[in-house]
Design a protein around this motif. Structure first.
Motif, PDB file in Angstrom:
ATOM      1  N   GLU A 200       0.794  -1.221   0.000  1.00  0.00           N
ATOM      2  CA  GLU A 200       0.000   0.000   0.000  1.00  0.00           C
ATOM      3  C   GLU A 200       0.831   1.279   0.000  1.00  0.00           C
ATOM      4  N   LEU A 201       2.094   1.174   0.383  1.00  0.00           N
ATOM      5  CA  LEU A 201       2.954   2.356   0.435  1.00  0.00           C
ATOM      6  C   LEU A 201       3.893   2.351  -0.761  1.00  0.00           C
ATOM      7  N   SER A 202       4.221   3.525  -1.241  1.00  0.00           N
ATOM      8  CA  SER A 202       5.022   3.607  -2.463  1.00  0.00           C
ATOM      9  C   SER A 202       6.516   3.672  -2.193  1.00  0.00           C
ATOM     10  N   GLY A 203       6.918   4.074  -0.990  1.00  0.00           N
ATOM     11  CA  GLY A 203       8.330   4.213  -0.671  1.00  0.00           C
ATOM     12  C   GLY A 203       8.831   3.150   0.272  1.00  0.00           C
ATOM     13  N   PRO A 204      10.092   3.269   0.705  1.00  0.00           N
ATOM     14  CA  PRO A 204      10.683   2.296   1.625  1.00  0.00           C
ATOM     15  C   PRO A 204       9.920   2.196   2.939  1.00  0.00           C
ATOM     16  N   VAL A 205       9.964   0.999   3.521  1.00  0.00           N
ATOM     17  CA  VAL A 205       9.326   0.718   4.811  1.00  0.00           C
ATOM     18  C   VAL A 205      10.381   0.209   5.776  1.00  0.00           C
ATOM     19  N   ASN A 206      10.351   0.722   7.010  1.00  0.00           N
ATOM     20  CA  ASN A 206      11.273   0.337   8.070  1.00  0.00           C
ATOM     21  C   ASN A 206      10.590  -0.642   9.030  1.00  0.00           C
ATOM     22  N   VAL A 207      11.294  -1.716   9.372  1.00  0.00           N
ATOM     23  CA  VAL A 207      10.813  -2.694  10.353  1.00  0.00           C
ATOM     24  C   VAL A 207      11.820  -2.760  11.492  1.00  0.00           C
ATOM     25  N   ILE A 208      11.340  -2.836  12.725  1.00  0.00           N
ATOM     26  CA  ILE A 208      12.218  -2.957  13.876  1.00  0.00           C
ATOM     27  C   ILE A 208      12.492  -4.431  14.166  1.00  0.00           C
ATOM     28  N   ALA A 209      13.745  -4.730  14.568  1.00  0.00           N
ATOM     29  CA  ALA A 209      14.110  -6.115  14.836  1.00  0.00           C
ATOM     30  C   ALA A 209      15.086  -6.193  16.006  1.00  0.00           C
ATOM     31  N   HIS A 210      15.031  -7.310  16.705  1.00  0.00           N
ATOM     32  CA  HIS A 210      15.986  -7.637  17.771  1.00  0.00           C
ATOM     33  C   HIS A 210      17.184  -8.323  17.117  1.00  0.00           C
TER      34      HIS A 210
END
Length: 253
Positions: A200-210
């Protein structure tokens, strides 16, 4: 400013390399140097670990001056692009915030929609307007500042939503239209949610991780397979080190 502009362009390009960009989240010069020595091309500074390192509280327990002091110590210690968490902006006008962040040497910012000092979330449009002001100020300075627009729609703390995923999408789409360079739906609950956000988003997406346990959407390989553009670690890297430090010193107790 030319050096800052070059680093900003470098950070922006890393978001569009076709590979998942992992940005370990640091809090001081020592942790920043350790990450760079491990081979990472850029890094992030988290407000939570930075505040902990200073003996202050996250959620705007620091002042902007405090945060910028920590940011400048990190940017002065490494020769890679640095993105910094500035919470919701510390009540600062967008133009002033951009000027001071760039002066501190950061070329990316993470900006959330929870205004902790007021115990509320910004409305969709209010947050997008703030992001737009930041982008306009960065453009006026001639710097491709990587604005990472964060929404707390999934957290359900300052405000709850019947459909957090739809709310996150609506908020981040407005931020993209306003000029954000990356979207951060913090605490996206699973791989299906991340997959929908990516669609749904056109640009980069950030995900948080351990760094040990991975993310709610899976391991680094899983995130790469999903097409996640960027991974950061929030307070998790510092927390993971805490247990190791305690294990090291415990036999000497």
């Amino acid at each position: 400013m030319a050096d800052v502009a070059a680093r900003a362009k470098q950070l922006l390009d890393l978001h569009h390399s076709g590979r998942t960009l992992v940005l370990p989240t640091v809090w001081d010069a020592w942790s920043a140097r350790a990450v760079v020595d491990a081979g990472f091309p850029a890094l992030t500074i988290g407000s939570h670990p930075l505040a902990d390192s200073r003996g202050q509280a996250d959620n705007e327990g620091m002042s902007l001056h405090d945060a910028l002091d920590g940011i400048a110590r990190v940017t002065g210690a490494v020769d890679v692009p640095v993105s910094a968490d500035v919470e919701s902006g510390y009540g600062t006008d967008p133009a002033e915030l951009v000027e001071r962040v760039l002066d501190a040497g950061a070329v990316g910012i993470n900006v959330e929609d929870t205004v902790h000092g007021e115990g509320r979330m910004r409305s969709r449009q209010e947050h997008a307007d703030y992001i737009g002001g930041l982008r306009a100020a960065a453009d006026a300075a001639g710097v491709d500042l990587v604005i990472n627009a964060r929404t707390d729609a999934f957290l359900g703390k300052a405000e709850t939503f019947d459909d957090p995923l739809a709310e996150a999408i609506a908020r981040l789409q407005l931020c993209e239209s306003a000029g954000s360079r990356c979207s951060y739906p913090v605490a996206a609950p699973d791989a299906d949610a991340v997959r929908t956000l990516l669609a749904e988003l056109s640009g980069p997406v950030n995900v948080i991780a351990h760094p040990v346990d991975g993310s709610t959407a899976g391991s680094l390989d899983d995130l790469r397979a999903l097409g996640v553009h960027r991974v950061s670690m929030g307070p998790f890297l510092q927390r993971a080190l805490t247990g190791g430090l305690q294990d090291l010193v415990a036999p000497w107790r």
